[in-house]
Design an enzyme around this catalytic site. Structure first.
Site, PDB file in Angstrom:
ATOM      1  N   ILE A 267       0.796  -1.246   0.034  1.00 17.60           N
ATOM      2  CA  ILE A 267      -0.102  -0.145   0.018  1.00 17.60           C
ATOM      3  C   ILE A 267       0.913   1.181  -0.350  1.00 17.60           C
ATOM      4  O   ILE A 267       2.086   1.179   0.667  1.00 17.60           O
ATOM      5  CB  ILE A 267      -1.045   0.133   1.080  1.00 17.60           C
ATOM      6  CG1 ILE A 267      -1.814   1.224   1.106  1.00 17.60           C
ATOM      7  CG2 ILE A 267      -0.219  -0.117   2.567  1.00 17.60           C
ATOM      8  CD1 ILE A 267      -3.058   1.059   2.279  1.00 17.60           C
ATOM      9  N   CYS A 268       0.434   2.484  -0.685  1.00 12.41           N
ATOM     10  CA  CYS A 268       1.059   3.517  -0.727  1.00 12.41           C
ATOM     11  C   CYS A 268       0.704   4.389   0.343  1.00 12.41           C
ATOM     12  O   CYS A 268      -0.510   4.769   0.224  1.00 12.41           O
ATOM     13  CB  CYS A 268       1.058   4.045  -2.014  1.00 12.41           C
ATOM     14  SG  CYS A 268       1.883   5.678  -2.182  1.00 12.41           S
ATOM     15  N   LEU A 269       1.550   4.844   1.453  1.00 10.19           N
ATOM     16  CA  LEU A 269       1.287   5.742   2.464  1.00 10.19           C
ATOM     17  C   LEU A 269       2.433   6.920   2.422  1.00 10.19           C
ATOM     18  O   LEU A 269       3.564   6.188   2.513  1.00 10.19           O
ATOM     19  CB  LEU A 269       0.861   5.045   3.913  1.00 10.19           C
ATOM     20  CG  LEU A 269      -0.109   4.294   3.767  1.00 10.19           C
ATOM     21  CD1 LEU A 269      -0.001   3.667   5.358  1.00 10.19           C
ATOM     22  CD2 LEU A 269      -1.342   5.032   3.831  1.00 10.19           C
TER      23      LEU A 269
ATOM     24  N   ARG B  17      -6.818   5.479   4.203  1.00 11.53           N
ATOM     25  CA  ARG B  17      -6.443   5.396   2.678  1.00 11.53           C
ATOM     26  C   ARG B  17      -7.523   4.408   2.095  1.00 11.53           C
ATOM     27  O   ARG B  17      -7.775   4.630   1.033  1.00 11.53           O
ATOM     28  CB  ARG B  17      -4.954   5.022   2.498  1.00 11.53           C
ATOM     29  CG  ARG B  17      -4.592   4.613   0.975  1.00 11.53           C
ATOM     30  CD  ARG B  17      -4.823   6.056   0.154  1.00 11.53           C
ATOM     31  NE  ARG B  17      -4.429   7.253   0.785  1.00 11.53           N
ATOM     32  CZ  ARG B  17      -3.172   7.836   0.838  1.00 11.53           C
ATOM     33  NH1 ARG B  17      -2.346   7.090   0.217  1.00 11.53           N
ATOM     34  NH2 ARG B  17      -3.007   9.143   1.276  1.00 11.53           N
TER      35      ARG B  17
END
Length: 326
Positions: A258-260, A285
């Site tokens: 996941i992109c955080l 998100r």
């Protein structure tokens, strides 16, 4: 006293426990890690660490759990050791026995939680076999003290060796306790996280597994298991997050990553950043996709240009792979 009066009294006692972390005139130290309230059982759950003073047990801390039942102090709390310990008063499941916790023995409605913690530390430092919880260890303590000391020290040594990695430091114990408390947090704005596995269950491990409970339409029909992988440099280096449960989302790729922003920049993640905050960001998100930081360009384009098709595919994935929310 009404039920609310009992709850207020229990909360006051919990607040008093915090003083054992700062009082200088006492030999008993207790560091409170987390508190939560189990709504179904109507009990307060306290997790914290004691620091014994005896020669064998004074090298580290031992995490304990205190369950405060309904109508405390009329009913007695129960105590369980989360950290393994070789002791006559603690059985293999961590259950702790002390006469102070027995209504038929020494318990009174005036007994405080501070009294209980002090009694625990004193009993660990000076075993009393008459009130033992482990008969075999108690017999060894009486008949072969040298053998008992060797085994107790060996367990302490093994604990230190197993806890040498990122999963073993006290910071991780605190973080895991806070994550655990999210399951019973009654604040509707708080993130919901069901802890499945942690380094406390498998000493030496650097993996935390748990299920997030998103709130948004489609995703609020199930729970999604995620993995938090803690590097050896943690907390000076951010953990890696990966979805174990498949999910159809612009910000999660096929490998579950996941992109955080918080995890990808020095400005976003700091050593003081709690894991509960990271879990909250993951849930936020999922509930609010960000196509500008997408990891799956095709899904991001579909989310932007054909939302109905996206919703249908996401719902199908949830139905197929989603986990129970309890």
């Amino acid at each position: 006293m009404t039920t609310s009066n009992f709850d207020e009294y229990a909360q006051t006692q919990i607040d008093e426990l915090k003083l054992l972390d700062s009082e200088t005139h006492t030999s008993v130290i207790f560091k409170l890690d987390s508190t939560s309230f189990n709504k179904e059982a109507k009990e307060h759950i306290i997790i914290g660490r004691i620091f014994p003073n005896s020669d064998i047990f004074n090298e580290g801390a031992f995490q304990i759990q205190i369950k405060v039942p309904p109508y405390y102090p009329l009913n007695t709390p129960t105590v369980k050791f989360i950290t393994p310990i070789y002791h006559p008063s603690v059985n293999k499941d961590g259950e702790f026995h002390h006469e102070l916790l027995l209504k038929t023995a020494c318990w009174t409605s005036k007994t405080t939680l501070k009294d209980i913690v002090k009694a625990i530390v004193q009993r660990i430092d000076a075993a009393e076999v008459y009130w033992s919880k482990n008969c075999e260890v108690a017999e060894e303590y009486v008949k072969d003290r040298m053998e008992f000391n060797c085994k107790a020290l060996e367990m302490e040594k093994n604990k230190k060796e197993k806890m040498a990695g990122p999963g073993g430091n006290r910071r991780i114990m605190t973080e895991v306790s806070r994550l655990q408390a999210l399951a019973t947090n009654n604040d509707p704005t708080a993130p919901k996280f069901l802890l499945d596995k942690s380094p406390m269950d498998t000493p030496g491990s650097n993996i935390i597994l748990g299920r997030i409970l998103p709130r948004s339409a489609i995703y609020n029909q199930a729970a999604f298991q995620i993995e938090l992988k803690l590097p050896n440099e943690y907390p000076f280096k951010a953990p890696e997050i990966r979805f174990i449960t498949p999910i159809y989302h612009p910000n999660v790729n096929e490998e579950g990553k996941i992109c955080l922003e918080k995890l990808n920049s020095p400005e976003g993640f700091k050593p003081v950043t709690p894991l509960t905050e990271i879990v909250k960001d993951v849930i936020d998100r999922i509930d609010n996709p960000d196509v500008d930081h997408a990891l799956n360009a095709d899904i991001a384009a579909e989310y932007t240009n054909n939302k109905s098709a996206f919703d249908r595919k996401a719902a199908e994935m949830v139905k197929k792979h989603g986990l129970p929310r309890t």
